[in-house]
Motif scaffolding. Structure first.
Motif, mmCIF file in Angstrom:
data_model
loop_
_atom_site.group_PDB
_atom_site.id
_atom_site.type_symbol
_atom_site.label_atom_id
_atom_site.label_comp_id
_atom_site.label_asym_id
_atom_site.label_seq_id
_atom_site.Cartn_x
_atom_site.Cartn_y
_atom_site.Cartn_z
ATOM 1 N N THR A 4 7.872 140.336 88.195
ATOM 2 C CA THR A 4 8.980 140.870 88.820
ATOM 3 C C THR A 4 10.018 141.512 87.706
ATOM 4 O OG1 THR A 4 10.106 138.979 87.878
ATOM 5 C CG2 THR A 4 9.304 138.437 90.077
ATOM 6 N N THR A 5 10.951 142.147 88.367
ATOM 7 C CA THR A 5 12.139 142.899 87.703
ATOM 8 C C THR A 5 12.699 142.115 86.511
ATOM 9 O OG1 THR A 5 13.533 142.744 89.559
ATOM 10 C CG2 THR A 5 12.213 144.691 89.580
ATOM 11 N N GLU A 62 12.544 133.962 101.265
ATOM 12 C CA GLU A 62 11.323 133.454 101.897
ATOM 13 C C GLU A 62 10.758 132.251 101.029
ATOM 14 O OE1 GLU A 62 10.867 137.087 101.426
ATOM 15 O OE2 GLU A 62 11.121 137.046 99.326
ATOM 16 N N ASN A 110 5.810 136.370 99.268
ATOM 17 C CA ASN A 110 5.564 135.435 98.411
ATOM 18 C C ASN A 110 6.701 134.306 98.517
ATOM 19 O OD1 ASN A 110 6.738 134.305 94.984
ATOM 20 N ND2 ASN A 110 4.604 133.878 95.899
ATOM 21 N N ASP A 137 16.308 136.731 90.443
ATOM 22 C CA ASP A 137 17.407 137.364 91.154
ATOM 23 C C ASP A 137 18.557 136.265 91.737
ATOM 24 O OD1 ASP A 137 14.910 138.636 91.134
ATOM 25 O OD2 ASP A 137 15.548 139.704 92.853
ATOM 26 N N THR A 192 12.510 144.621 94.574
ATOM 27 C CA THR A 192 13.365 145.692 94.351
ATOM 28 C C THR A 192 12.614 147.032 94.088
ATOM 29 O OG1 THR A 192 14.358 144.054 92.872
ATOM 30 C CG2 THR A 192 14.634 146.122 92.138
ATOM 31 N N ARG A 231 8.000 151.390 90.450
ATOM 32 C CA ARG A 231 6.952 151.063 91.624
ATOM 33 C C ARG A 231 6.929 152.209 92.620
ATOM 34 N NH1 ARG A 231 9.670 145.071 92.472
ATOM 35 N NH2 ARG A 231 8.801 144.012 90.681
ATOM 36 N N ALA A 237 9.644 140.853 100.331
ATOM 37 C CA ALA A 237 9.697 139.708 99.476
ATOM 38 C C ALA A 237 10.631 139.938 98.515
ATOM 39 C CB ALA A 237 8.164 139.616 98.610
ATOM 40 N N GLY A 238 11.868 140.437 98.924
ATOM 41 C CA GLY A 238 13.107 140.730 97.768
ATOM 42 C C GLY A 238 12.408 141.560 96.985
HETATM 43 N N1 ARG Z 1 13.453 141.507 93.143
HETATM 44 C C1 ARG Z 1 12.385 140.962 92.130
HETATM 45 C C2 ARG Z 1 11.518 141.937 91.936
HETATM 46 O O1 ARG Z 1 11.177 142.909 92.953
HETATM 47 C C3 ARG Z 1 11.855 139.603 92.563
HETATM 48 C C4 ARG Z 1 11.299 139.540 93.751
HETATM 49 C C5 ARG Z 1 10.420 138.204 94.028
HETATM 50 N N2 ARG Z 1 10.065 137.764 95.060
HETATM 51 C C6 ARG Z 1 9.370 136.735 95.884
HETATM 52 N N3 ARG Z 1 9.131 136.809 96.954
HETATM 53 N N4 ARG Z 1 8.913 136.107 94.913
HETATM 54 O O2 ARG Z 1 10.607 142.060 91.094
#
Ligand code: ARG
Length: 249
Positions: free
Chosen positions: A143-144, A43, A36, A180, A96, A101, A93-94
Motif C-alpha cells: 500500500t501507499t 470493501e 481486497n 488510510d 491510490t 502506479r 480497492a481504495g
Molecule cells: N490507498 C492505499 C493504496 O492504494 C491502500 C489501499 C488498500 N486497499 C485494500 N482494499 N486493501 O495503497
C-alpha cells in the motif's frame, strides 16, 4: 389463435433469441473486478459476501455500462497486478492513483480523497507524527502507507491485512499502525477504546479505479458513468451510507 396466445409465443421466441444472444456475446457483458476485502468500509466481508462503498459504487457503474459485475477477492498487491496485466478489467480497492502506479496501469478519474493516518494505543506516548521517530510501525503490504513508511525510513512490519496490522499494535509488537484514514477509523472502532486515531494526515491521496495500461475505451466509459453517478447524487448517497465524509467537487 387468440391474441394472448400469439403474444405468449412471441414472448417465448424473443426470450429464446435473447438467451442465444446472451450466450454468444455473454463474455463481454461481464465486468471483472479484483478487490481486497480487508479495507472497511470500502470493501469488507459480511459473512461470505463482499460489501462496502467501493462495491456499491462498482455495482452502480456496471449497471450504467449495462454489464454484470463479477468480483474476485484477492491480496491487495495481486489486485493491482491483476488490473495491470488485464487479468481483471478493473481493480477497485481504495486504490491510490499515483505516478509510480501510473507507470504500470491506467486510472479512472478520482472518486475519493484520503490520507494516511496513525493508529496508536489510547495510552501511547505517541501524540503526533513527530513522535514516530525511532518507533516500529505496522502497515498493509503493497500500500501507499507502506511506501510512505519506507520512504521515511521507519522500521516496519507489513501484513497482508489491515486487521493483522492492528493486531500487531494491540499485542505490543509495534508502536503504531499507518493506514488510510477512513479505514484507520473503522479498524480502531472495533478495538473498543483500546486504540485511537491521531488527528494528523501524513499524506493526501486520491482513490481511482485501476485498469490495464492503454485500456482507454473502458476508462472513458467509466469516467462518463462516474460523472453521472456524481451528478445524480448516487456517489454521495453511497458514501453517506458508510459514514464516509465526501465533498463532491
Ligand atoms: N490507498 C492505499 C493504496 O492504494 C491502500 C489501499 C488498500 N486497499 C485494500 N482494499 N486493501 O495503497
Amino acid at each position: 389463435m387468440k391474441l394472448s396466445k400469439i403474444l405468449t409465443l412471441v414472448l417465448a421466441l424473443a426470450m429464446t433469441a435473447a438467451m442465444f444472444a446472451g450466450c454468444a456475446g455473454g463474455d463481454d457483458k461481464v465486468l471483472t473486478m479484483a478487490t481486497n476485502a480487508e479495507f472497511p468500509p470500502f470493501e469488507f466481508l459480511e459473512g461470505e459476501e463482499i460489501v462496502g462503498a467501493d462495491v456499491d459504487m462498482a455495482k452502480a457503474l456496471a449497471e450504467k455500462l449495462g454489464m454484470t459485475l463479477e468480483i474476485t477477492n484477492i491480496d491487495f498487491d495481486a489486485a493491482l497486478t491483476g488490473a495491470s496485466t488485464g487479468k481483471y478489467d478493473v481493480a477497485v480497492a481504495g486504490i491510490t492513483a499515483n505516478d509510480d502506479r501510473r507507470k504500470n496501469m491506467d486510472f479512472s478519474n478520482d472518486y475519493y480523497t484520503a490520507s494516511q493516518a496513525i493508529i496508536v494505543m489510547a495510552d501511547s506516548e505517541i501524540k503526533t507524527a513527530a513522535d514516530l521517530e525511532g518507533k516500529t510501525i505496522s502497515c498493509q503490504e503493497g500500500t501507499t502507507g507502506e511506501q510512505y513508511l519506507l520512504d521515511n525510513e521507519y522500521a516496519i512490519q507489513s501484513f497482508k491485512t489491515g486487521a493483522e496490522a492492528i493486531s500487531a499494535l494491540t499485542t505490543a509488537k509495534v508502536d503504531a499502525v499507518v493506514i488510510d484514514n477512513a479505514v484507520a477509523k473503522a479498524l480502531s472502532e472495533k478495538q473498543e477504546g483500546k486504540t485511537i486515531v491521531l488527528d494528523e494526515a501524513l499524506t493526501k491521496e486520491n482513490y481511482a479505479i485501476a485498469t490495464k495500461k492503454g485500456n482507454t475505451e473502458l476508462v472513458e466509459k467509466i469516467n462518463t458513468a462516474l460523472a453521472e453517478l456524481e451528478a445524480d447524487g448516487t456517489l454521495a448517497e453511497i458514501f453517506a451510507k458508510y459514514e464516509l465524509p465526501y465533498d463532491a467537487e
